[in-house]
Design a protein around this motif. Structure first.
Motif, PDB file in Angstrom:
ATOM      1  N   VAL A   1      48.072  27.269  39.707  1.00 48.94           N
ATOM      2  CA  VAL A   1      49.097  27.637  40.743  1.00 48.94           C
ATOM      3  C   VAL A   1      48.931  26.831  42.089  1.00 48.94           C
ATOM      4  O   VAL A   1      49.928  26.514  42.760  1.00 48.94           O
ATOM      5  CB  VAL A   1      49.007  29.272  41.148  1.00 48.94           C
TER       6      VAL A   1
ATOM      7  N   VAL B   1      51.799  24.748  44.205  1.00 58.43           N
ATOM      8  CA  VAL B   1      52.062  24.949  45.602  1.00 58.43           C
ATOM      9  C   VAL B   1      51.932  23.421  46.450  1.00 58.43           C
ATOM     10  O   VAL B   1      52.651  23.425  47.198  1.00 58.43           O
ATOM     11  CB  VAL B   1      50.963  25.801  46.467  1.00 58.43           C
TER      12      VAL B   1
ATOM     13  N   ALA C   1      51.177  34.638  38.068  1.00 58.57           N
ATOM     14  CA  ALA C   1      51.372  33.313  38.678  1.00 58.57           C
ATOM     15  C   ALA C   1      52.253  33.460  39.852  1.00 58.57           C
ATOM     16  O   ALA C   1      51.940  32.708  40.824  1.00 58.57           O
ATOM     17  CB  ALA C   1      51.942  32.396  37.576  1.00 58.57           C
TER      18      ALA C   1
ATOM     19  N   GLU D   1      50.890  35.167  42.988  1.00 61.25           N
ATOM     20  CA  GLU D   1      49.865  34.175  43.607  1.00 61.25           C
ATOM     21  C   GLU D   1      50.289  33.004  44.204  1.00 61.25           C
ATOM     22  O   GLU D   1      49.914  32.634  45.366  1.00 61.25           O
ATOM     23  CB  GLU D   1      49.373  33.794  42.418  1.00 61.25           C
ATOM     24  N   ILE D   2      51.618  32.682  43.782  1.00 61.63           N
ATOM     25  CA  ILE D   2      52.127  31.480  44.575  1.00 61.63           C
ATOM     26  C   ILE D   2      52.820  31.929  45.868  1.00 61.63           C
ATOM     27  O   ILE D   2      52.379  31.368  46.932  1.00 61.63           O
ATOM     28  CB  ILE D   2      53.431  30.837  43.706  1.00 61.63           C
TER      29      ILE D   2
ATOM     30  N   LYS E   1      49.611  32.363  48.380  1.00 61.27           N
ATOM     31  CA  LYS E   1      49.359  31.115  48.738  1.00 61.27           C
ATOM     32  C   LYS E   1      50.315  30.605  49.901  1.00 61.27           C
ATOM     33  O   LYS E   1      49.876  29.817  50.918  1.00 61.27           O
ATOM     34  CB  LYS E   1      49.179  29.999  47.399  1.00 61.27           C
ATOM     35  N   LEU E   2      51.576  30.708  49.511  1.00 63.13           N
ATOM     36  CA  LEU E   2      52.566  30.291  50.442  1.00 63.13           C
ATOM     37  C   LEU E   2      52.533  30.941  51.851  1.00 63.13           C
ATOM     38  O   LEU E   2      52.306  30.621  52.799  1.00 63.13           O
ATOM     39  CB  LEU E   2      54.082  30.395  49.821  1.00 63.13           C
TER      40      LEU E   2
END
Lengths: 268, 326
Positions: A255, A259, B311, B314-315, B318-319
């Motif tokens: 992941v 990003v 996933a 989680e993305i 994180k963003l």
């Protein structure tokens, strides 16, 4: 002449609707297309089937006749313009439930353009008597999305494209259309040209007994030379090429990498 | 004598008082023909603000057909208007519109009235608007065609041309009379999907979900937060639409919307050719899918083989932490 709804109503208190369903034999939607090395076209020695949007049109005609508007639909005629092999496509429509068919035979490699197709359909509407034309919104080979609209223009009658719902009552068609950002409903007198979108219905499979029965249903065959419409293409195809290939195929493991790749592109 | 100039008429689509973004791309395509571009706005509802916007476009002049008979872009009244405008001006050799639901509905009918071919959904034009490229077989082949028709009727793929920019100069507005024609299938009602998100067709970022999301609830819970974080429009595969996870106005593909954003995220989408036809011109394609063999990975610039239910949140997280850190 294309009968107006008023003429029909005058002739009889009940409107008998004859439905015309133009269909096209196309390369099957699941086939991966290969461009010929000479750059003149694509490999057509592959599996063909009825254009998927046309199957929806045939299904809708049958549902109108057998369930939705019992007694209102007088007949269903399938029409195709295509090579000799397109007879198979007409037999499929007959096996689904169409009553009879018309086959305008053209050369194997002749993909007739929408305007000439529309003129041909108009010829049969002028010759016979159809109050409703149901056809696919586009063929999945040429992807033009034009023939129904052109036909409606030539006939100066109503058109309802990209239909996801069709109701017939009192000589009128009420059609819900898929438009950008939502739905729209239009309503008008028959005759009307309705083009089908994917959500209109789920086409049936022809059963074996119906496939057998379809072999006895009538197909009228007409040679291109005997048709009072010039089917010569107006546009010249200079070349057919492969689309530019993407340099995709990069996989990442986490992941975090997803990003950071998005970030690298300045998108976050 | 000098050769006659070739001008192009562009039908400018509008809704709720705003020009359709794809129409601006049609202006750019029309400007590549040869001569001048003439715009046409038709309709009476909310048309004043459309005119204010349209008269700043790079046009020679702007025609206005202000009449109720043109509200909702009805083909049976608009096609005769377009025919009449094209026929009475010899310098007008081309008619353009964007290949939207409206453009597709109206322009072929106008072409038939003019007894001319339709040149649909072009990706490019050359040789002063006599040669055109367009996708066939769901974009799996690109065809170059030449037209010798005196009047060329063309629809334009919006994402294939940059939108024309508005300047400060204002072009003259010329009112044209409505052409008498019967609306054979009048508009009854519209039911628009209300959304605060960017328009799918013109968004710079798109997050799309597929069948692997398994339900409408999952679709909303997984896709929406990620789209919110990116300021993205939401899209869907046909499988997701047919399963009822997403509205059909969100469908991306040959039979839905064609998009070409800066970023396209395909979540749980296998990548059938009909879907790829609708998004393969995106700048950066990111795919998350459990199946390493899914065809979407063949076009993805960034492919992650993973369970989307783990996933994607989680993305999104994180963003989220990145934007908090700024």
């Amino acid at each position: 002449m294309f009968p107006t709804a008023r003429n029909l109503l005058r002739a009889s208190s009940r409107v008998d609707i004859n439905v015309l369903v133009p269909i096209k034999r196309c390369i099957d939607y699941a086939v991966k297309i290969r461009v010929n090395p000479d750059g003149k076209g694509v490999d057509t020695t592959v599996k063909h089937s009825m254009n998927p949007f046309d199957e929806i049109a045939v299904e809708e005609a049958i549902q109108l006749r057998d369930t939705k508007n019992k007694g209102l639909v007088e007949s269903i005629t399938a029409l195709t313009i295509g090579p000799q092999k397109a007879t198979d496509t007409l037999r499929t429509a007959l096996a689904m439930g169409a009553d009879k068919a018309i086959h305008v035979q053209v050369g194997d490699q002749h993909n007739v353009e929408p305007l000439q197709v529309a003129k041909t359909i108009k010829h049969f509407i002028d010759r016979d008597k159809y109050e409703l034309v149901l056809m696919g919104k586009q063929a999945i080979d040429g992807d033009e999305n034009a023939t129904g609209q052109m036909l409606a223009g030539l006939l100066d009658c109503g058109q309802a494209t990209f239909a996801s719902e069709l109701k017939l009552a009192d000589g009128k068609a009420t059609v819900t259309r898929e438009i950008d950002g939502g739905l729209e409903t239009v309503e008008g007198n028959l005759p009307m040209i309705v083009t089908t979108d994917l959500r209109l219905n789920e086409p049936r499979f022809a059963s074996l007994p119906n496939i057998m029965k379809a072999k006895k249903k009538p197909i009228e065959t007409i040679k291109e030379a005997d048709l009072p419409v010039d089917l010569t293409n107006r546009l010249e195809t200079i070349k057919v090429a492969e689309p530019a290939q993407r340099s995709g195929g990069q996989k990442v493991d986490s992941v975090d990498e997803v990003v950071s790749k998005i970030k690298e592109q300045g998108l976050i | 004598t000098s050769r006659a100039q070739r001008d192009a008429l562009v039908y400018l689509e509008h809704r709720d008082g705003k020009l359709n973004a794809g129409s601006l791309s049609a202006v750019t395509a029309a400007s590549q023909v040869d001569g001048n571009v003439v715009g046409l706005v038709a309709g009476a509802d909310n048309v004043d603000s459309v005119i204010e916007e349209a008269k700043k476009l790079p046009l020679k002049k702007l025609l206005l057909a202000k009449s109720d008979i043109y509200n909702h872009h009805p083909p049976s009244t608009l096609a005769p208007l377009l025919k009449s405008l094209i026929e009475k001006d010899d310098s007008l050799t081309h008619l353009f519109a964007v290949h939207s639901a409206v453009g597709k509905n109206v322009l072929p009918r106008a072409a038939a009235l003019l007894d001319t071919s339709i040149i649909a959904d072009i990706l490019g034009l050359e040789d002063k608007g006599t040669q055109f490229t367009r996708g066939i077989y769901a974009g799996n082949a690109i065809s170059t065609i030449k037209s010798s028709e005196a009047k060329k009727v063309v629809t334009v793929r919006g994402t294939a041309f940059d939108p024309a920019a508005a300047g400060s100069a204002e072009v003259a507005v010329e009112e044209v009379a409505a052409v008498d024609a019967k609306d054979h299938a009048p508009h009854v009602k519209s039911e628009m999907t209300v959304t605060a998100r960017p328009d799918l067709g013109s968004a710079s970022r798109v997050v799309s979900g597929g069948r692997a999301l398994k339900s409408a609830e999952n679709f909303n819970q997984i896709i929406e937060p990620l789209a919110d974080k990116l300021g993205a429009a939401i899209g869907a595969s046909r499988a997701a639409v047919d399963s009822g996870y997403a509205d059909n106005s969100l469908q991306v593909g040959q039979t839905g919307k064609i998009v070409a954003p800066e970023l396209y995220m395909a979540i749980g989408i296998s990548g059938a050719i009909q879907h790829l036809a609708g998004m393969k011109d995106s700048k950066l394609i990111v795919a998350v899918n459990k199946d390493p063999e899914a065809p979407i990975f063949q076009v993805a610039d960034v492919g992650l083989v993973a369970d989307l239910f783990e996933a994607v949140p989680e993305i999104t997280k994180k963003l989220d932490s990145m934007s908090e850190g700024e």
